[in-house]
Design a protein around this motif. Structure first.
Motif, short mmCIF file in Angstrom:
data_model
loop_
_atom_site.label_atom_id
_atom_site.label_comp_id
_atom_site.label_asym_id
_atom_site.label_seq_id
_atom_site.Cartn_x
_atom_site.Cartn_y
_atom_site.Cartn_z
N UNK A 202 1.82 20.00 -7.31
CA UNK A 202 3.22 19.59 -7.09
C UNK A 202 3.62 19.74 -5.63
N UNK A 203 3.24 20.83 -5.00
CA UNK A 203 3.58 21.03 -3.59
C UNK A 203 2.85 20.03 -2.69
N UNK A 204 1.56 19.86 -2.92
CA UNK A 204 0.77 18.98 -2.06
C UNK A 204 1.20 17.53 -2.18
N UNK B 176 2.90 10.19 -9.67
CA UNK B 176 2.13 10.41 -10.90
C UNK B 176 1.46 11.78 -10.87
N UNK B 177 0.87 12.13 -9.74
CA UNK B 177 0.24 13.44 -9.64
C UNK B 177 1.27 14.57 -9.66
N UNK B 178 2.46 14.32 -9.15
CA UNK B 178 3.54 15.31 -9.25
C UNK B 178 3.94 15.51 -10.71
N UNK B 179 4.00 14.42 -11.46
CA UNK B 179 4.34 14.51 -12.88
C UNK B 179 3.26 15.29 -13.64
N UNK C 200 0.83 -1.21 0.00
CA UNK C 200 0.00 0.00 0.00
C UNK C 200 0.86 1.26 0.00
N UNK C 201 1.99 1.22 0.69
CA UNK C 201 2.87 2.38 0.71
C UNK C 201 3.50 2.63 -0.66
N UNK C 202 3.87 1.55 -1.35
CA UNK C 202 4.45 1.70 -2.68
C UNK C 202 3.42 2.22 -3.67
N UNK C 203 2.19 1.70 -3.59
CA UNK C 203 1.12 2.18 -4.47
C UNK C 203 0.83 3.65 -4.20
N UNK C 204 0.80 4.04 -2.93
CA UNK C 204 0.57 5.44 -2.58
C UNK C 204 1.70 6.34 -3.09
N UNK C 205 2.93 5.88 -2.96
CA UNK C 205 4.07 6.64 -3.45
C UNK C 205 4.00 6.80 -4.96
#
Length: 63
Positions: free
Chosen positions: A53-55, A24-27, A14-19
């Protein structure tokens, strides 16, 4: 009454999927910042990209 603390184990999957989701959202936020001229209101798109990007970057760092 029992005073021993309850430990909840962390799930690495779950931590890897969240990361990966945060990255992806940062990209997407980076794309919004650099490709904002393709939209009708580029300043608004850049602001949304910067907020994303910040969030999500802060969340990715804390994971």
């Amino acid at each position: 009454m029992n005073s021993t603390p309850i430990e909840i184990p962390l799930s690495k999957k779950k931590m890897i999927v969240s990361l990966l989701g945060c990255l992806a959202f940062c990209a997407i936020g980076i794309l919004f910042i650099f490709k904002s001229t393709q939209f009708d209101n580029p300043v608004f798109v850049q602001i949304i990209g910067g907020i994303a990007l910040l969030f999500f970057g802060a969340i990715a760092i804390t994971i």
